[in-house]
Scaffold this active site. Structure first.
Site, PDB file in Angstrom:
ATOM      1  CG  ASP A  74      35.001  85.513  11.435  1.00  0.00           C
ATOM      2  OD1 ASP A  74      35.119  84.495  12.145  1.00  0.00           O
ATOM      3  OD2 ASP A  74      35.119  85.496  10.198  1.00  0.00           O
ATOM      4  CG  LEU A  91      24.209 100.519  23.159  1.00  0.00           C
ATOM      5  CD1 LEU A  91      25.378 101.246  22.518  1.00  0.00           C
ATOM      6  CD2 LEU A  91      24.639  99.127  23.521  1.00  0.00           C
ATOM      7  CG  HIS A 110      34.087  80.763  21.096  1.00  0.00           C
ATOM      8  ND1 HIS A 110      34.093  81.474  19.914  1.00  0.00           N
ATOM      9  CD2 HIS A 110      33.979  79.456  20.740  1.00  0.00           C
ATOM     10  CE1 HIS A 110      33.977  80.623  18.895  1.00  0.00           C
ATOM     11  NE2 HIS A 110      33.920  79.398  19.365  1.00  0.00           N
TER      12      HIS A 110
HETATM   13  C1  FPP Z   1      33.374  83.612  15.267  1.00  0.00           C
HETATM   14  O1  FPP Z   1      34.706  83.221  15.439  1.00  0.00           O
HETATM   15  C2  FPP Z   1      32.705  83.678  16.542  1.00  0.00           C
HETATM   16  C3  FPP Z   1      31.657  82.875  16.920  1.00  0.00           C
HETATM   17  C4  FPP Z   1      31.042  81.843  16.075  1.00  0.00           C
HETATM   18  C5  FPP Z   1      31.105  82.974  18.270  1.00  0.00           C
HETATM   19  C6  FPP Z   1      30.973  84.375  18.723  1.00  0.00           C
HETATM   20  C7  FPP Z   1      31.006  84.408  20.176  1.00  0.00           C
HETATM   21  C8  FPP Z   1      31.574  85.402  20.865  1.00  0.00           C
HETATM   22  C9  FPP Z   1      32.216  86.571  20.284  1.00  0.00           C
HETATM   23  C10 FPP Z   1      31.594  85.336  22.322  1.00  0.00           C
HETATM   24  C11 FPP Z   1      30.613  86.273  22.909  1.00  0.00           C
HETATM   25  C12 FPP Z   1      29.328  85.770  22.631  1.00  0.00           C
HETATM   26  C13 FPP Z   1      28.428  85.445  23.528  1.00  0.00           C
HETATM   27  C14 FPP Z   1      28.048  84.047  23.638  1.00  0.00           C
HETATM   28  C15 FPP Z   1      27.754  86.462  24.305  1.00  0.00           C
HETATM   29  P1  FPP Z   1      35.177  81.873  14.786  1.00  0.00           P
HETATM   30  O2  FPP Z   1      35.176  80.821  15.838  1.00  0.00           O
HETATM   31  O3  FPP Z   1      34.355  81.560  13.579  1.00  0.00           O
HETATM   32  O4  FPP Z   1      36.644  82.252  14.377  1.00  0.00           O
HETATM   33  P2  FPP Z   1      37.518  81.573  13.236  1.00  0.00           P
HETATM   34  O5  FPP Z   1      36.902  81.947  11.930  1.00  0.00           O
HETATM   35  O6  FPP Z   1      38.856  82.179  13.452  1.00  0.00           O
HETATM   36  O7  FPP Z   1      37.512  80.085  13.503  1.00  0.00           O
END
Ligand code: FPP
Length: 235
Positions: free
Chosen positions: A19, A130, A36
């Site tokens: 997150d 893993l 992301h």
């Molecule tokens: C949460 O941060 C993250 C997500 C909803 C997407 C997770 C994706 C990745 C970590 C990239 C790697 C993944 C893949 C596709 C392999 P948020 O956007 O909710 O953060 P915020 O709460 O600060 O807005």
């Protein structure tokens, strides 16, 4: 000491709620897609660190059933990023012995991306170092609803509905219960991630935003886990 050295206090199965990508990007005046993208780099670093620290199974929450409610361009950027990650990052990790599988609904994923996911799963099926589980279009409540539907359609009698009957009908019955669940970015909730599987997991929350996470963060979370006593409800 690492899990591989046989230390019973070492976490072998770890799950991460990644997150904070949006906040990381906003703090730099960048579009959320850049957050992301940096998050995908953090994922690669963390998988490599997990290998070194003796973790055997790593489950990461990449896209939830609720994330479809985000703006369409953000959803599209995450789909694109998953495709790029499968093309560019995961094959390198496969060479290091990583087996990648996806857990979640598949029916709403664009066909081309679904094909890439399935190819990667097939190509890494014999890797053992893993086990990486990427939760994508995943939500625990929907997983449990699906398990109950299967119990009913299998004609299981009420007295035969056991924990094993449910666990065996989850989306990925082989996904091990996490010893440790880590959530980054200071939020302290599970957000519909592995609710059944994390019944006895230790929870570690860190203020670090996901794009800044890596070996140090994982090491610290594993050390915190090792300092806790797990009793599974017993004395
Ligand atoms: C949460 O941060 C993250 C997500 C909803 C997407 C997770 C994706 C990745 C970590 C990239 C790697 C993944 C893949 C596709 C392999 P948020 O956007 O909710 O953060 P915020 O709460 O600060 O807005």
């Amino acid at each position: 000491m690492t899990a591989e050295s046989g230390d019973p206090a070492a976490a072998r199965s770890v799950a991460i709620i990644m997150d904070g990508n949006g906040r990381w990007a906003a703090a730099r005046g960048l579009p959320v897609a850049e957050g992301h993208r940096e998050g995908a780099r953090a994922l690669r670093r963390t998988v490599e660190a997990a290998i070194d620290l003796g973790v055997r199974s790593l489950s990461v929450y990449a896209f939830s059933t609720e994330n479809w409610a985000r703006p369409p361009e953000e959803v599209e950027s995450i789909m694109e990023l998953l495709g790029e990650t499968i093309d560019r990052e995961l094959p390198d990790l496969a060479e290091q012995g990583v087996r990648t599988r996806f857990v979640g609904r598949r029916d709403r994923i664009p066909e081309q991306l679904r094909a890439k996911m399935e190819t990667l799963e097939a190509e890494t099926a014999s890797n053992e170092r893993l086990h990486l589980w990427i939760a994508f279009d995943y939500g625990s409540r929907s997983e449990l609803v699906e398990a109950v539907r299967r119990i009913v359609s299998d004609g299981v009698r009420a007295e035969d509905v056991t924990e094993q009957a449910i666990a065996g009908r989850l989306l990925a019955p082989e996904l091990p219960d996490p010893d440790l669940v880590i959530r980054t970015s200071g939020e302290q909730r599970l957000s519909n991630f592995l609710l059944w599987q994390s019944a006895y997991s230790e929870l570690v929350f860190t203020d670090t935003l996901w794009p800044d996470f890596g070996e140090d963060g994982l090491r610290a979370a594993l050390a915190e886990y090792a300092s806790r006593g797990r009793r599974f409800g017993a004395r």
